[in-house]
Design a protein around this motif. Structure first.
Motif, PDB file in Angstrom:
ATOM      1  N   GLU A  30       0.843  -1.190   0.000  1.00  9.81           N
ATOM      2  CA  GLU A  30       0.000   0.000   0.000  1.00  9.81           C
ATOM      3  C   GLU A  30       0.887   1.252   0.000  1.00  9.81           C
ATOM      4  O   GLU A  30       1.875   1.319   0.730  1.00  9.81           O
ATOM      5  CB  GLU A  30      -0.898   0.007   1.237  1.00  9.81           C
ATOM      6  N   TYR A  31       0.493   2.233  -0.812  1.00  8.95           N
ATOM      7  CA  TYR A  31       1.268   3.454  -0.961  1.00  8.95           C
ATOM      8  C   TYR A  31       0.361   4.676  -0.798  1.00  8.95           C
ATOM      9  O   TYR A  31      -0.813   4.634  -1.144  1.00  8.95           O
ATOM     10  CB  TYR A  31       1.930   3.526  -2.334  1.00  8.95           C
ATOM     11  N   THR A  32       0.963   5.754  -0.305  1.00 11.49           N
ATOM     12  CA  THR A  32       0.274   7.037  -0.213  1.00 11.49           C
ATOM     13  C   THR A  32       0.954   8.022  -1.151  1.00 11.49           C
ATOM     14  O   THR A  32       2.187   8.177  -1.124  1.00 11.49           O
ATOM     15  CB  THR A  32       0.313   7.583   1.225  1.00 11.49           C
ATOM     16  N   ILE A  33       0.176   8.688  -1.998  1.00 14.67           N
ATOM     17  CA  ILE A  33       0.725   9.669  -2.921  1.00 14.67           C
ATOM     18  C   ILE A  33       1.260  10.859  -2.136  1.00 14.67           C
ATOM     19  O   ILE A  33       0.595  11.382  -1.232  1.00 14.67           O
ATOM     20  CB  ILE A  33      -0.334  10.095  -3.941  1.00 14.67           C
ATOM     21  N   ASP A  34       2.475  11.284  -2.461  1.00 13.86           N
ATOM     22  CA  ASP A  34       3.146  12.392  -1.785  1.00 13.86           C
ATOM     23  C   ASP A  34       2.842  13.687  -2.540  1.00 13.86           C
ATOM     24  O   ASP A  34       3.406  13.933  -3.609  1.00 13.86           O
ATOM     25  CB  ASP A  34       4.646  12.128  -1.752  1.00 13.86           C
ATOM     26  N   PRO A  35       1.951  14.543  -2.027  1.00 15.67           N
ATOM     27  CA  PRO A  35       1.561  15.749  -2.760  1.00 15.67           C
ATOM     28  C   PRO A  35       2.694  16.743  -2.958  1.00 15.67           C
ATOM     29  O   PRO A  35       2.670  17.539  -3.888  1.00 15.67           O
ATOM     30  CB  PRO A  35       0.434  16.341  -1.913  1.00 15.67           C
ATOM     31  N   ALA A  36       3.710  16.701  -2.085  1.00 12.21           N
ATOM     32  CA  ALA A  36       4.829  17.636  -2.198  1.00 12.21           C
ATOM     33  C   ALA A  36       5.721  17.325  -3.399  1.00 12.21           C
ATOM     34  O   ALA A  36       6.478  18.187  -3.853  1.00 12.21           O
ATOM     35  CB  ALA A  36       5.656  17.620  -0.915  1.00 12.21           C
ATOM     36  N   HIS A  37       5.629  16.104  -3.911  1.00 12.93           N
ATOM     37  CA  HIS A  37       6.473  15.700  -5.035  1.00 12.93           C
ATOM     38  C   HIS A  37       5.644  15.108  -6.176  1.00 12.93           C
ATOM     39  O   HIS A  37       6.150  14.312  -6.974  1.00 12.93           O
ATOM     40  CB  HIS A  37       7.531  14.697  -4.564  1.00 12.93           C
ATOM     41  N   THR A  38       4.395  15.511  -6.239  1.00 13.88           N
ATOM     42  CA  THR A  38       3.479  15.016  -7.258  1.00 13.88           C
ATOM     43  C   THR A  38       2.812  16.196  -7.949  1.00 13.88           C
ATOM     44  O   THR A  38       2.460  17.180  -7.298  1.00 13.88           O
ATOM     45  CB  THR A  38       2.398  14.110  -6.625  1.00 13.88           C
ATOM     46  N   THR A  39       2.638  16.097  -9.255  1.00 13.80           N
ATOM     47  CA  THR A  39       1.929  17.109 -10.025  1.00 13.80           C
ATOM     48  C   THR A  39       0.750  16.483 -10.748  1.00 13.80           C
ATOM     49  O   THR A  39       0.905  15.457 -11.429  1.00 13.80           O
ATOM     50  CB  THR A  39       2.857  17.772 -11.061  1.00 13.80           C
ATOM     51  N   ILE A  40      -0.423  17.074 -10.582  1.00  6.30           N
ATOM     52  CA  ILE A  40      -1.616  16.670 -11.327  1.00  6.30           C
ATOM     53  C   ILE A  40      -2.017  17.872 -12.169  1.00  6.30           C
ATOM     54  O   ILE A  40      -2.509  18.879 -11.645  1.00  6.30           O
ATOM     55  CB  ILE A  40      -2.747  16.243 -10.385  1.00  6.30           C
ATOM     56  N   GLY A  41      -1.746  17.793 -13.452  1.00  3.34           N
ATOM     57  CA  GLY A  41      -1.916  18.955 -14.302  1.00  3.34           C
ATOM     58  C   GLY A  41      -2.828  18.729 -15.493  1.00  3.34           C
ATOM     59  O   GLY A  41      -3.286  17.614 -15.754  1.00  3.34           O
ATOM     60  N   PHE A  42      -3.081  19.818 -16.218  1.00  2.02           N
ATOM     61  CA  PHE A  42      -3.932  19.754 -17.401  1.00  2.02           C
ATOM     62  C   PHE A  42      -3.502  20.832 -18.382  1.00  2.02           C
ATOM     63  O   PHE A  42      -2.845  21.814 -18.028  1.00  2.02           O
ATOM     64  CB  PHE A  42      -5.406  19.936 -17.028  1.00  2.02           C
ATOM     65  N   THR A  60      -5.382  14.194  -2.304  1.00  5.13           N
ATOM     66  CA  THR A  60      -4.910  13.015  -1.579  1.00  5.13           C
ATOM     67  C   THR A  60      -5.119  11.804  -2.473  1.00  5.13           C
ATOM     68  O   THR A  60      -6.018  11.787  -3.318  1.00  5.13           O
ATOM     69  CB  THR A  60      -5.661  12.807  -0.256  1.00  5.13           C
ATOM     70  N   GLY A  61      -4.287  10.802  -2.294  1.00  5.71           N
ATOM     71  CA  GLY A  61      -4.429   9.606  -3.117  1.00  5.71           C
ATOM     72  C   GLY A  61      -3.709   8.419  -2.523  1.00  5.71           C
ATOM     73  O   GLY A  61      -2.817   8.570  -1.674  1.00  5.71           O
ATOM     74  N   SER A  62      -4.098   7.242  -2.967  1.00  8.09           N
ATOM     75  CA  SER A  62      -3.467   6.018  -2.489  1.00  8.09           C
ATOM     76  C   SER A  62      -3.380   5.011  -3.632  1.00  8.09           C
ATOM     77  O   SER A  62      -4.136   5.069  -4.607  1.00  8.09           O
ATOM     78  CB  SER A  62      -4.271   5.408  -1.328  1.00  8.09           C
ATOM     79  N   LEU A  63      -2.419   4.109  -3.508  1.00 12.01           N
ATOM     80  CA  LEU A  63      -2.206   3.055  -4.492  1.00 12.01           C
ATOM     81  C   LEU A  63      -2.081   1.724  -3.776  1.00 12.01           C
ATOM     82  O   LEU A  63      -1.528   1.644  -2.678  1.00 12.01           O
ATOM     83  CB  LEU A  63      -0.909   3.291  -5.278  1.00 12.01           C
ATOM     84  N   HIS A  64      -2.601   0.703  -4.404  1.00  8.81           N
ATOM     85  CA  HIS A  64      -2.249  -0.668  -4.018  1.00  8.81           C
ATOM     86  C   HIS A  64      -1.534  -1.265  -5.213  1.00  8.81           C
ATOM     87  O   HIS A  64      -2.110  -1.377  -6.297  1.00  8.81           O
ATOM     88  CB  HIS A  64      -3.477  -1.508  -3.665  1.00  8.81           C
TER      89      HIS A  64
END
Length: 202
Positions: A30-42, A60-64
């Motif tokens: 299980e992983y938690t998305i790190d917003p400080a090092h993540t970009t969600i753009g358009f 916020t986000g999570s991955l399995h």
């Protein structure tokens, strides 16, 4: 080596399936998305002649991740719509208004995966339900795995880049203005891009 695993190339006549890489299997979890090092753009086409780029600053986000069976991997993302940032306060205010995202009524955009698959090598595809303005439609994101590493603070990280395209009108985002020279002010097609770093949960 891919995060979700690669297609088995063992001949059908082989006596036993190929062994799973221990390194790849170790990424399962299980992983938690790190917003400080993540970009969600358009990116949207503006006035038929240029591109306007933007991103969301609060999410916020999570991955399995399943290193032995990519089809069992999942992703979840919640984005605060009033965190939109295009570098222009007036434009951001218009995007938050009733003409576009109606952020007072619909504060969150969500994505919930329904399918994950390997395309070979480090390329993957994830499909899920994207909800905007109370409308839910399928979205497919093509991903490239960028690798895994332990950072100086002891966090186990994975990273990947993704891209997708949508027609905003399918989610009820239909506001526009006609141009005197023909065409419209804002394109219907929107390009989405993701640059994601996720930390493995302890």
């Amino acid at each position: 080596m891919g995060i979700f695993g690669r297609k088995d190339t063992t001949p059908e006549t082989a006596a036993a399936p190929a062994a799973v890489s221990p390194d790849l299997a170790a990424l399962t979890g299980e992983y938690t998305i790190d917003p400080a090092h993540t970009t969600i753009g358009f990116v949207a086409r503006h006035a038929m002649v240029t591109n306007v780029k933007g991103s969301f600053q609060d999410f916020t986000g999570s991955l399995h991740l399943d290193g032995t069976d990519p089809s069992r991997s999942t992703a979840s993302l919640d984005i605060r719509m009033d965190s939109i940032d295009t570098g222009n306060a007036d434009r951001d205010g218009h995007l938050k208004s009733a003409d576009f995202f109606k952020t007072d009524e619909f504060p969150t955009m969500t994505f919930r995966s329904t399918k994950a698959e390997s395309l070979g090598g480090d390329d993957y595809r994830i499909t899920g339900d994207l909800s905007i303005l109370g409308v839910t439609k399928p979205l497919t994101i093509d991903l490239e795995f960028n690798g895994a590493a332990k950072d100086p603070f002891g966090n186990e990280r994975v990273g990947f880049e993704g891209k997708a395209e949508i027609l905003r009108s399918e989610w009820g985002l239909t506001w526009n203005a006609a141009l005197e020279t023909g065409g419209v002010l804002v394109s219907d097609k929107i390009k989405l891009n993701f640059d994601i770093s996720a930390i493995k949960n302890a």
